[in-house]
Design a protein around this motif. Structure first.
Motif, mmCIF file in Angstrom:
data_model
loop_
_atom_site.group_PDB
_atom_site.id
_atom_site.type_symbol
_atom_site.label_atom_id
_atom_site.label_comp_id
_atom_site.label_asym_id
_atom_site.label_seq_id
_atom_site.Cartn_x
_atom_site.Cartn_y
_atom_site.Cartn_z
ATOM 1 N N MET A 1 55.630 47.651 27.487
ATOM 2 C CA MET A 1 54.292 47.518 28.004
ATOM 3 C C MET A 1 53.577 46.435 27.225
ATOM 4 S SD MET A 1 51.595 50.546 28.589
ATOM 5 C CE MET A 1 49.921 50.197 28.214
ATOM 6 N N ALA A 2 52.714 45.689 27.898
ATOM 7 C CA ALA A 2 52.018 44.569 27.280
ATOM 8 C C ALA A 2 50.988 45.084 26.284
ATOM 9 C CB ALA A 2 51.357 43.721 28.347
ATOM 10 N N SER A 3 50.897 44.432 25.126
ATOM 11 C CA SER A 3 49.895 44.810 24.131
ATOM 12 C C SER A 3 49.188 43.587 23.561
ATOM 13 C CB SER A 3 50.559 45.595 22.997
ATOM 14 O OG SER A 3 51.524 44.783 22.376
ATOM 15 N N GLU A 4 49.483 42.403 24.123
ATOM 16 C CA GLU A 4 48.885 41.161 23.626
ATOM 17 C C GLU A 4 48.456 40.282 24.796
ATOM 18 O OE1 GLU A 4 51.347 40.398 19.535
ATOM 19 O OE2 GLU A 4 52.173 39.585 21.387
ATOM 20 N N CYS A 5 47.583 39.325 24.489
ATOM 21 C CA CYS A 5 47.087 38.392 25.494
ATOM 22 C C CYS A 5 47.116 36.998 24.879
ATOM 23 C CB CYS A 5 45.655 38.798 25.863
ATOM 24 S SG CYS A 5 44.880 37.714 27.054
ATOM 25 N N ARG A 6 47.480 35.999 25.660
ATOM 26 C CA ARG A 6 47.496 34.620 25.168
ATOM 27 C C ARG A 6 46.060 34.088 25.103
ATOM 28 N NH1 ARG A 6 52.399 32.994 24.198
ATOM 29 N NH2 ARG A 6 54.097 33.716 25.495
ATOM 30 N N VAL A 7 45.761 33.379 24.039
ATOM 31 C CA VAL A 7 44.392 32.921 23.758
ATOM 32 C C VAL A 7 44.111 31.612 24.473
ATOM 33 C CG1 VAL A 7 42.835 32.228 21.912
ATOM 34 C CG2 VAL A 7 44.485 34.021 21.519
ATOM 35 N N THR A 8 42.866 31.505 25.014
ATOM 36 C CA THR A 8 42.385 30.248 25.601
ATOM 37 C C THR A 8 41.256 29.718 24.717
ATOM 38 O OG1 THR A 8 40.850 31.459 26.986
ATOM 39 C CG2 THR A 8 42.990 30.927 27.956
ATOM 40 N N LEU B 1 40.747 42.481 20.958
ATOM 41 C CA LEU B 1 39.903 42.234 22.137
ATOM 42 C C LEU B 1 38.914 43.376 22.350
ATOM 43 C CD1 LEU B 1 42.501 40.755 24.670
ATOM 44 C CD2 LEU B 1 40.750 39.540 23.376
ATOM 45 N N ARG B 2 39.334 44.607 22.079
ATOM 46 C CA ARG B 2 38.411 45.744 22.201
ATOM 47 C C ARG B 2 37.265 45.621 21.198
ATOM 48 N NH1 ARG B 2 43.296 48.733 22.348
ATOM 49 N NH2 ARG B 2 43.878 49.174 24.485
ATOM 50 N N GLU B 3 37.599 45.245 19.957
ATOM 51 C CA GLU B 3 36.546 45.054 18.948
ATOM 52 C C GLU B 3 35.629 43.903 19.336
ATOM 53 O OE1 GLU B 3 37.231 45.062 14.729
ATOM 54 O OE2 GLU B 3 39.093 46.193 15.023
ATOM 55 N N LEU B 4 36.209 42.839 19.902
ATOM 56 C CA LEU B 4 35.404 41.703 20.343
ATOM 57 C C LEU B 4 34.440 42.138 21.443
ATOM 58 C CD1 LEU B 4 34.791 38.651 20.332
ATOM 59 C CD2 LEU B 4 36.626 38.377 21.994
ATOM 60 N N HIS B 5 34.901 42.971 22.338
ATOM 61 C CA HIS B 5 34.046 43.472 23.418
ATOM 62 C C HIS B 5 32.895 44.312 22.847
ATOM 63 C CE1 HIS B 5 33.141 46.369 26.769
ATOM 64 N NE2 HIS B 5 32.947 45.193 27.349
ATOM 65 N N THR B 6 33.205 45.151 21.856
ATOM 66 C CA THR B 6 32.172 45.974 21.216
ATOM 67 C C THR B 6 31.157 45.090 20.492
ATOM 68 O OG1 THR B 6 33.848 47.669 20.879
ATOM 69 C CG2 THR B 6 31.821 47.923 19.647
ATOM 70 N N SER C 1 48.402 31.089 21.211
ATOM 71 C CA SER C 1 48.913 32.199 20.410
ATOM 72 C C SER C 1 48.507 33.518 21.063
ATOM 73 C CB SER C 1 48.379 32.111 18.979
ATOM 74 O OG SER C 1 46.966 32.187 19.000
ATOM 75 N N CYS C 2 49.015 34.591 20.526
ATOM 76 C CA CYS C 2 48.775 35.907 21.131
ATOM 77 C C CYS C 2 47.827 36.713 20.265
ATOM 78 C CB CYS C 2 50.085 36.662 21.289
ATOM 79 S SG CYS C 2 51.192 35.883 22.458
ATOM 80 N N VAL C 3 46.870 37.363 20.920
ATOM 81 C CA VAL C 3 45.914 38.226 20.227
ATOM 82 C C VAL C 3 46.127 39.657 20.720
ATOM 83 C CG1 VAL C 3 44.079 37.808 21.911
ATOM 84 C CG2 VAL C 3 43.477 38.551 19.634
ATOM 85 N N PRO C 4 46.174 40.645 19.809
ATOM 86 C CA PRO C 4 46.379 42.033 20.223
ATOM 87 C C PRO C 4 45.181 42.575 21.007
ATOM 88 C CG PRO C 4 46.770 41.758 17.853
ATOM 89 C CD PRO C 4 46.189 40.495 18.353
ATOM 90 N N PHE C 5 45.441 43.547 21.845
ATOM 91 C CA PHE C 5 44.372 44.153 22.646
ATOM 92 C C PHE C 5 43.351 44.871 21.768
ATOM 93 C CE2 PHE C 5 47.104 44.539 26.713
ATOM 94 C CZ PHE C 5 46.767 43.243 27.063
ATOM 95 N N SER C 6 43.784 45.372 20.605
ATOM 96 C CA SER C 6 42.838 46.067 19.709
ATOM 97 C C SER C 6 41.754 45.099 19.240
ATOM 98 C CB SER C 6 43.587 46.666 18.525
ATOM 99 O OG SER C 6 44.275 45.657 17.805
#
Length: 194
Positions: A1-8, A47-52, A40-45
């Motif tokens: 399952m995916a747990s990372e996202c490529r950064v723009t 991204l969740r903190e960034l959203h908060t 590069s790849c950033v973990p979803f965790s």
């Protein structure tokens, strides 16, 4: 399952701006992403903190705008090597099934090429003819019996021979039509089973 996202680039910009607000565990991941740059790849965790953090600061920029153009990083799944014993067993089962299928297909093929055929073949060919002959004989006997019964029974009603014959022909015709109807329905049913 995916747990990372490529950064723009927009996501890198937001990570640089909010670098100080991350927890110590996430700030190391953010620094690593910032060092590698776009792609590069950033973990979803993270991204969740960034959203908060974006919500806490009341930013007009939303997370979905920052993720636009990003793609989910799917890790490569390493398939385990197949067990050679299992592969050999599967091949053996496939060969056995193919052999059974071949035998099923060719079970009525004989390797002898005699022109007369065997007695079993003759019996199979004669059986339908025998059934047809018996059916026709039964049909004719039924009509003859109907004619004879009516002719004998009508002597009490008609005194003349012409009336007796006419009534016998009419009754025999009705019986013949009924027998023909039953015969056709029976033959239709037998043809449907073939």
């Amino acid at each position: 399952m995916a747990s990372e996202c490529r950064v723009t680039e927009p996501l890198l910009w937001a990570l640089r701006e909010l670098r100080s607000g991350f927890t110590p565990g996430s700030s190391a991941a953010v620094q690593d992403v910032l060092d590698r740059g776009a792609g590069s790849c950033v973990p979803f965790s993270v991204l969740r903190e960034l959203h908060t953090l974006l919500r806490e600061r009341g930013s007009q920029i939303y997370l979905h705008e920052l993720l636009e153009g990003s793609e989910i990083h799917l890790p490569v799944v390493a398939l385990p090597e197949r067990n050679p014993q299992l592969v050999a067993r599967l091949e053996k089962i496939k060969a056995k099934l193919a052999n059974e299928e071949y035998k099923r297909i060719t079970k009525n093929v004989t390797c002898q090429s005699n022109r007369q055929g065997t007695l079993a073949d003759l019996g199979r060919q004669v059986r339908p003819l025998k059934t047809i002959i018996i059916t026709i004989f039964n049909f004719l006997v039924t009509i003859a019996a109907a004619f004879a019964c009516t002719y004998i029974g009508s002597q009490y009603v008609f005194t003349e021979s012409a009336g007796r014959i006419l009534s016998s022909v009419i009754v025999a015709s009705f019986v013949g039509l009924a027998e023909l109807y039953v015969l056709v329905r029976t033959m239709e049913g037998q043809l449907g089973e073939l």
